[in-house]
Design a protein around this motif. Structure first.
Motif, PDB file in Angstrom:
ATOM      1  N   ARG A  40      51.691  34.418  51.012  1.00  8.65           N
ATOM      2  CA  ARG A  40      50.459  34.606  51.780  1.00  8.65           C
ATOM      3  C   ARG A  40      49.320  34.075  50.912  1.00  8.65           C
ATOM      4  O   ARG A  40      49.206  34.433  49.749  1.00  8.65           O
ATOM      5  N   ILE A  41      48.489  33.216  51.474  1.00 10.65           N
ATOM      6  CA  ILE A  41      47.330  32.674  50.788  1.00 10.65           C
ATOM      7  C   ILE A  41      46.094  33.315  51.414  1.00 10.65           C
ATOM      8  O   ILE A  41      45.950  33.334  52.631  1.00 10.65           O
ATOM      9  N   SER A  42      45.193  33.816  50.567  1.00  9.54           N
ATOM     10  CA  SER A  42      43.976  34.472  51.056  1.00  9.54           C
ATOM     11  C   SER A  42      42.794  34.046  50.197  1.00  9.54           C
ATOM     12  O   SER A  42      42.932  33.822  48.996  1.00  9.54           O
ATOM     13  N   GLY A  43      41.644  33.986  50.815  1.00  8.10           N
ATOM     14  CA  GLY A  43      40.418  33.793  50.059  1.00  8.10           C
ATOM     15  C   GLY A  43      40.078  35.089  49.330  1.00  8.10           C
ATOM     16  O   GLY A  43      40.409  36.189  49.802  1.00  8.10           O
ATOM     17  N   ILE A  44      39.434  34.969  48.171  1.00 15.33           N
ATOM     18  CA  ILE A  44      39.123  36.159  47.379  1.00 15.33           C
ATOM     19  C   ILE A  44      37.989  35.851  46.411  1.00 15.33           C
ATOM     20  O   ILE A  44      37.747  34.695  46.067  1.00 15.33           O
ATOM     21  N   GLU A  45      37.307  36.877  45.999  1.00 11.24           N
ATOM     22  CA  GLU A  45      36.347  36.781  44.904  1.00 11.24           C
ATOM     23  C   GLU A  45      36.978  37.484  43.715  1.00 11.24           C
ATOM     24  O   GLU A  45      37.665  38.496  43.871  1.00 11.24           O
ATOM     25  N   ALA A  46      36.775  36.940  42.531  1.00 13.86           N
ATOM     26  CA  ALA A  46      37.323  37.524  41.308  1.00 13.86           C
ATOM     27  C   ALA A  46      36.257  37.423  40.232  1.00 13.86           C
ATOM     28  O   ALA A  46      35.391  36.548  40.283  1.00 13.86           O
ATOM     29  N   GLU A  47      36.335  38.321  39.252  1.00 14.32           N
ATOM     30  CA  GLU A  47      35.355  38.288  38.170  1.00 14.32           C
ATOM     31  C   GLU A  47      35.976  38.763  36.866  1.00 14.32           C
ATOM     32  O   GLU A  47      36.977  39.475  36.860  1.00 14.32           O
ATOM     33  N   PHE A  48      35.367  38.330  35.784  1.00 11.89           N
ATOM     34  CA  PHE A  48      35.760  38.735  34.441  1.00 11.89           C
ATOM     35  C   PHE A  48      34.748  39.777  33.979  1.00 11.89           C
ATOM     36  O   PHE A  48      33.566  39.465  33.843  1.00 11.89           O
ATOM     37  N   VAL A  49      35.218  41.017  33.765  1.00  7.12           N
ATOM     38  CA  VAL A  49      34.325  42.106  33.389  1.00  7.12           C
ATOM     39  C   VAL A  49      34.993  42.961  32.317  1.00  7.12           C
ATOM     40  O   VAL A  49      36.152  43.378  32.489  1.00  7.12           O
ATOM     41  N   ASP A  50      34.276  43.199  31.237  1.00 10.12           N
ATOM     42  CA  ASP A  50      34.764  44.079  30.167  1.00 10.12           C
ATOM     43  C   ASP A  50      36.170  43.713  29.703  1.00 10.12           C
ATOM     44  O   ASP A  50      37.025  44.574  29.517  1.00 10.12           O
ATOM     45  N   GLY A  51      36.416  42.411  29.533  1.00  6.72           N
ATOM     46  CA  GLY A  51      37.703  41.970  29.032  1.00  6.72           C
ATOM     47  C   GLY A  51      38.831  41.978  30.047  1.00  6.72           C
ATOM     48  O   GLY A  51      39.985  41.752  29.698  1.00  6.72           O
ATOM     49  N   GLN A  52      38.512  42.224  31.312  1.00  4.43           N
ATOM     50  CA  GLN A  52      39.514  42.266  32.375  1.00  4.43           C
ATOM     51  C   GLN A  52      39.216  41.202  33.422  1.00  4.43           C
ATOM     52  O   GLN A  52      38.055  40.882  33.685  1.00  4.43           O
ATOM     53  N   LEU A  53      40.253  40.665  34.020  1.00 10.12           N
ATOM     54  CA  LEU A  53      40.122  39.882  35.240  1.00 10.12           C
ATOM     55  C   LEU A  53      40.343  40.872  36.367  1.00 10.12           C
ATOM     56  O   LEU A  53      41.364  41.561  36.402  1.00 10.12           O
ATOM     57  N   ARG A  54      39.370  40.964  37.259  1.00 14.84           N
ATOM     58  CA  ARG A  54      39.526  41.918  38.354  1.00 14.84           C
ATOM     59  C   ARG A  54      39.147  41.273  39.679  1.00 14.84           C
ATOM     60  O   ARG A  54      38.363  40.337  39.733  1.00 14.84           O
ATOM     61  N   PHE A  55      39.742  41.808  40.728  1.00 14.01           N
ATOM     62  CA  PHE A  55      39.478  41.347  42.085  1.00 14.01           C
ATOM     63  C   PHE A  55      39.724  42.501  43.021  1.00 14.01           C
ATOM     64  O   PHE A  55      40.306  43.525  42.642  1.00 14.01           O
ATOM     65  N   GLY A  56      39.258  42.370  44.250  1.00  9.48           N
ATOM     66  CA  GLY A  56      39.377  43.468  45.193  1.00  9.48           C
ATOM     67  C   GLY A  56      40.062  43.074  46.476  1.00  9.48           C
ATOM     68  O   GLY A  56      40.342  41.905  46.727  1.00  9.48           O
ATOM     69  N   SER A  57      40.322  44.086  47.270  1.00  9.17           N
ATOM     70  CA  SER A  57      40.890  43.901  48.596  1.00  9.17           C
ATOM     71  C   SER A  57      40.182  44.876  49.523  1.00  9.17           C
ATOM     72  O   SER A  57      40.034  46.055  49.185  1.00  9.17           O
ATOM     73  N   MET A  58      39.738  44.385  50.655  1.00  8.66           N
ATOM     74  CA  MET A  58      39.097  45.270  51.623  1.00  8.66           C
ATOM     75  C   MET A  58      40.108  46.300  52.109  1.00  8.66           C
ATOM     76  O   MET A  58      41.321  46.055  52.084  1.00  8.66           O
ATOM     77  N   ALA A  59      39.604  47.434  52.530  1.00 11.04           N
ATOM     78  CA  ALA A  59      40.479  48.489  53.044  1.00 11.04           C
ATOM     79  C   ALA A  59      41.361  47.935  54.164  1.00 11.04           C
ATOM     80  O   ALA A  59      40.895  47.192  55.021  1.00 11.04           O
TER      81      ALA A  59
END
Length: 151
Positions: A40-59
């Motif tokens: 499955r391919i999805s668009g997403i926003e991701a960011e580098f914060v406090d030494g972590q790569l993080r991203f989210g998923s809507m409910a």
């Protein structure tokens, strides 16, 4: 678990180059695995914060359900064309693969879940200085940095 800060400590110049490519544009693409094993391919926003790569998923989003069932993912930077008449000016593409770990709700007014990445591989694909060869650099925690040039 290999966090983004571990990549930065191991290969700082490579990590900085990959991060610049990811941060150059807001929207990225993530691949997850459906329940039937298909991609499955999805668009997403991701960011580098406090030494972590993080991203989210809507409910209730399918990509979040995919990651809970099978945490493997591949994240691809935005793709941009080389500057007209200057192929050597292309910054290239970057990819990060690993496993997503739930990290609680997203902040602010959004209803969703945040994930942190356990990184298995980081890849930068670009051109050599003369723009005559494709250069693929990849890093893994166990192998370190490797560079391959292709005609």
């Amino acid at each position: 678990m290999t966090a983004w800060k571990d990549v930065e400590e191991a290969v700082p110049e490579f990590a900085a180059r990959v991060r610049r490519i990811f941060e150059a544009h807001k929207h990225k693409t993530i691949a997850t695995l459906r329940a039937d094993g298909g991609p499955r391919i999805s668009g997403i926003e991701a960011e580098f914060v406090d030494g972590q790569l993080r991203f989210g998923s809507m409910a209730h989003a399918r990509k979040g359900a995919d990651l809970h069932r099978d945490p493997r993912f591949a994240l691809h930077s935005p793709s941009v064309d080389p500057p007209e008449g200057n192929p050597a000016g292309w910054t290239g593409d970057a990819k990060i693969a690993g496993r997503a770990h739930p990290a609680g709700p997203v902040g602010g007014d959004a209803d969703g879940e945040q994930f942190h990445a356990d990184i298995d591989e980081v890849v930068h694909t670009g051109l050599n200085a003369d723009a005559t060869k494709l250069v693929v650099e990849s890093w893994t925690p166990g192998r370190g940095l490797r560079r391959v040039e292709r005609e």
